[in-house]
Design a protein around this motif. Structure first.
Motif: not given
Length: 240
Positions: A87-88, A90, A93, A126, A129, A139, A141, A145-146
């Motif tokens: 996970e990254q 947010s 995005l 986006i 988010v 949140v 990512v 989602l990606t």
């Protein structure tokens, strides 16, 4: 039908990605889901690459039996450009957001309402988010989602690619190249610094799309795309 096909494809992407994560299945199942989602766009949405338009010489190349394989390869490749094992933040995005805005502006200039409408809708999603993540701080990512955003960008890019092959510049140089840069520098800078540098790079290349003559842009597409393809042979710089 293209709106419906995009919706069905997104549902397939989300379901297969969620199942792959929850049941810890092999990535081949997620790939099969992406192939199914891509086939929905090709068969139901009637969207594919059957003719390649050269921007300089005005030549046309009919792909014939290669239409579906090349269209599948294009859709699956750009769906996976943003794939991440962990996970990254947010803020990552921001990269697809720049690409979507560039797609929307280009489509508006060309008169493609589907691409401009969906690009604006995806950009707003986006931004929502990002704002939610900023105020809540919760949140992160993930792949679901990606992959979904990558799929949307792939479909919108394919729509523009029917007009001129030079529009492949948008997903490559406003999304794939900035992500390649992010992977290259993220261990040398903080997460926010890496994302900022990559986002500025995406903005720079998106501006070039509208100020550089098309013949020079064509040479950028050919030359730098070759470099990106070569980078895929090295695991360190691979992003697809």
């Amino acid at each position: 039908m293209l709106y419906l096909a995009l919706f069905i494809g997104l549902v397939l992407i989300v379901i297969t990605t969620k199942l792959n994560k929850s049941l810890k299945l092999s990535n081949i199942w997620m790939l099969l889901g992406q192939i199914g989602a891509s086939l929905v766009i090709i068969m139901v949405g009637k969207l594919d690459i059957s003719i390649i338009h050269y921007p300089i010489y005005g030549n046309l190349i009919e792909l014939g039996y290669l239409t579906i394989p090349i269209s599948l390869l294009f859709l699956i490749s750009f769906t996976n450009v943003m794939n991440m094992e962990k996970e990254q933040n947010s803020l990552i995005l921001l990269l697809p957001c720049v690409s979507l805005v560039c797609l929307s502006i280009s489509a508006s200039n060309m008169g493609y309402s589907f691409v401009s409408i969906m690009g604006i809708c995806a950009s707003l999603m986006i931004m929502f988010v990002l704002l939610y993540g900023y105020f809540s701080g919760k949140v992160f990512v993930g792949r679901t989602l990606t992959s979904s955003i990558g799929y949307i960008i792939a479909v919108l890019s394919l729509s523009l690619l029917k007009t001129s092959i030079v529009t492949i510049y948008i997903p490559i140089f406003t999304l794939a190249l900035p992500f390649a840069l992010y992977y290259l520098i993220h261990n040398k800078f903080t997460s926010v610094q890496s994302i900022t540098i990559s986002s500025l790079t995406a903005i720079f290349f998106s501006v070039l799309m509208f100020v550089v003559p098309i013949n020079i842009l064509w040479f950028l597409v050919v030359g730098l795309t070759g470099i990106l393809v070569i980078m895929q042979f090295s695991r360190k710089y691979r992003f697809i």
